[in-house]
Scaffold this motif. Structure first.
Motif, short mmCIF file in Angstrom:
data_model
loop_
_atom_site.label_atom_id
_atom_site.label_comp_id
_atom_site.label_asym_id
_atom_site.label_seq_id
_atom_site.Cartn_x
_atom_site.Cartn_y
_atom_site.Cartn_z
N GLU A 74 0.90 -1.05 0.00
CA GLU A 74 -0.10 -0.12 0.11
C GLU A 74 0.95 1.35 0.13
O GLU A 74 1.71 1.29 0.75
CB GLU A 74 -1.05 0.04 1.29
CG GLU A 74 -1.89 1.14 1.12
CD GLU A 74 -2.83 1.01 2.22
OE1 GLU A 74 -4.08 0.50 2.31
OE2 GLU A 74 -2.43 1.51 3.47
N THR A 75 0.59 2.17 -0.97
CA THR A 75 1.34 3.50 -0.81
C THR A 75 0.11 4.64 -0.57
O THR A 75 -0.99 4.30 -0.85
CB THR A 75 1.89 3.81 -2.22
OG1 THR A 75 0.75 3.87 -3.18
CG2 THR A 75 3.01 2.55 -2.68
N PRO A 76 0.56 5.81 -0.42
CA PRO A 76 -0.37 6.81 -0.34
C PRO A 76 -1.40 6.87 -1.43
O PRO A 76 -2.74 7.28 -1.16
CB PRO A 76 0.42 8.19 0.23
CG PRO A 76 1.65 7.57 0.57
CD PRO A 76 1.95 6.21 0.06
N SER A 78 -2.34 4.46 -3.56
CA SER A 78 -3.13 3.42 -3.81
C SER A 78 -4.11 3.53 -2.83
O SER A 78 -5.24 2.87 -2.90
CB SER A 78 -2.21 2.25 -3.71
OG SER A 78 -1.58 1.86 -2.47
N ALA A 79 -3.90 3.96 -1.59
CA ALA A 79 -4.87 3.97 -0.44
C ALA A 79 -5.93 4.94 -0.79
O ALA A 79 -7.32 4.53 -0.40
CB ALA A 79 -4.22 4.47 1.09
N ALA A 80 -5.53 6.08 -1.17
CA ALA A 80 -6.64 7.07 -1.75
C ALA A 80 -7.35 6.64 -2.62
O ALA A 80 -8.67 6.61 -2.98
CB ALA A 80 -5.72 8.28 -2.01
N ALA A 82 -8.10 3.34 -3.43
CA ALA A 82 -8.94 2.12 -3.02
C ALA A 82 -10.18 2.62 -2.12
O ALA A 82 -10.95 2.29 -2.09
CB ALA A 82 -7.95 1.30 -2.16
N ARG A 83 -9.61 3.71 -1.45
CA ARG A 83 -10.91 4.39 -0.58
C ARG A 83 -11.97 5.02 -1.36
O ARG A 83 -13.17 4.83 -0.97
CB ARG A 83 -10.19 5.47 0.54
CG ARG A 83 -11.13 6.17 1.42
CD ARG A 83 -10.37 6.89 2.35
NE ARG A 83 -9.78 8.01 1.82
CZ ARG A 83 -8.22 8.02 1.77
NH1 ARG A 83 -7.74 7.03 2.11
NH2 ARG A 83 -7.53 8.97 1.25
N ARG A 86 -13.82 2.02 -3.21
CA ARG A 86 -14.74 1.34 -2.38
C ARG A 86 -15.95 2.13 -2.00
O ARG A 86 -17.12 1.59 -1.92
CB ARG A 86 -14.00 0.94 -0.95
CG ARG A 86 -13.01 -0.26 -1.05
CD ARG A 86 -12.66 -0.47 0.60
NE ARG A 86 -11.90 0.57 1.14
CZ ARG A 86 -10.64 0.85 1.11
NH1 ARG A 86 -9.99 -0.33 0.69
NH2 ARG A 86 -9.93 1.61 1.71
N THR A 117 -4.35 -3.01 -7.94
CA THR A 117 -5.17 -2.26 -6.97
C THR A 117 -6.61 -2.33 -7.10
O THR A 117 -7.49 -2.63 -6.27
CB THR A 117 -4.66 -0.71 -6.74
OG1 THR A 117 -3.33 -0.55 -6.33
CG2 THR A 117 -5.44 0.15 -5.82
N GLU A 120 -7.83 -5.90 -6.47
CA GLU A 120 -8.07 -6.20 -5.09
C GLU A 120 -9.51 -5.54 -4.41
O GLU A 120 -10.06 -6.25 -3.59
CB GLU A 120 -6.71 -5.65 -4.29
CG GLU A 120 -6.91 -6.04 -2.87
CD GLU A 120 -7.01 -7.57 -2.43
OE1 GLU A 120 -7.65 -8.02 -1.46
OE2 GLU A 120 -6.45 -8.35 -3.12
N VAL A 121 -9.56 -4.26 -4.69
CA VAL A 121 -10.59 -3.53 -4.42
C VAL A 121 -12.11 -4.27 -4.95
O VAL A 121 -13.03 -4.52 -3.90
CB VAL A 121 -10.65 -2.10 -4.55
CG1 VAL A 121 -12.09 -1.55 -3.92
CG2 VAL A 121 -9.53 -1.60 -4.07
#
Length: 238
Positions: A74-76, A78-80, A82-83, A86, A117, A120-121
């Motif tokens: 996870e990177t900043p 990819s996290a953004a 994915a959020r 979702r 990414t 996975e989501v």
């Protein structure tokens, strides 16, 4: 001298064939097995030297397999992504109105894990959706194919027109579309796109991921009619 331990099977499995995530069956297989691979254990030099020649060879092979199956970090960014993805998935799936569901276009350079990414989501969303409905399709209809596919993945065709794109989606579900003509599938009122969208809902499909979706940009459309049909399809299918 070999021992029973030397003859034991390898603690990991080499892939017999690559998962074809562009089919409903292949996507399901990948989703269920995506976390089954176990990385090679970290051992010290003394433990390595205590191994038999076969154990050393298997350990080295396991390490190479681990390098080929590194987990997604996870990177900043990819996290953004994915959020946001979702959030769009959940809101779209729980929306009861017939209006358009907002989508998401992920753009960027190569080898940045955009595809993985999103995969996975989408897989996590399908896991949760199926568990919430006890693996059953809440919108099942009598006489319709017994298939529950909340997520579908499609590579956008090079000639990204409504006809080829819809056929690509049908390929994911293994549907026979031989002889299907654009004029019959998409008539002037857009009823074909509507019937197509209704069929997807009956299969429980709430999310369609289009790989290389930039091919669907209006500038790639060759006629105003195709652009209007695409807009109609997007509005009706969400």
């Amino acid at each position: 001298m070999s021992t029973n331990t030397d003859r034991s099977p390898a603690p990991f499995l080499l892939p017999v064939s690559l998962a074809d995530r562009e089919t409903a069956e292949g996507w399901r297989g990948w989703r269920l097995s995506r976390r089954q691979f176990a990385s090679a254990p970290r051992i010290d030099l003394a433990a390595f030297r205590a191994m038999s020649p076969r154990q050393r060879a298997l350990h080295e092979l396991h390490r190479e397999a681990t390098h080929s199956n590194l987990p997604l970090l996870e990177t900043p960014m990819s996290a953004a992504v994915a959020r946001l993805m979702r959030s769009r998935l959940r809101r779209g799936a729980m929306k009861h109105k017939a209006s358009t569901r907002p989508g998401l276009m992920i753009d960027g350079g190569g080898c940045q894990s955009k595809t993985e990414t999103a995969f996975e989501v989408a897989a996590a969303f399908e896991d949760a959706w199926l568990d919430m409905h006890q693996q059953l399709n809440p919108d099942s209809v009598t006489g319709v194919r017994d298939l529950h596919a909340p997520v579908a993945y499609v590579q956008t065709p090079v000639t990204a027109k409504p006809k080829s794109t819809c056929k690509a989606v049908l390929d994911f579900f293994g549907a026979d579309h031989r002889g299907l003509q654009c004029e019959k599938f998409f008539n002037s009122t857009g009823d074909g796109a509507w019937r197509w969208a209704v069929s997807l809902r009956r299969l429980g499909s709430g999310f369609i991921r289009l790989g290389l979706g930039c091919r669907l940009l209006p500038r790639r459309m060759t006629s105003t009619r195709c652009r209007l049909r695409l807009m109609s399809w997007r509005t009706r299918c969400g």
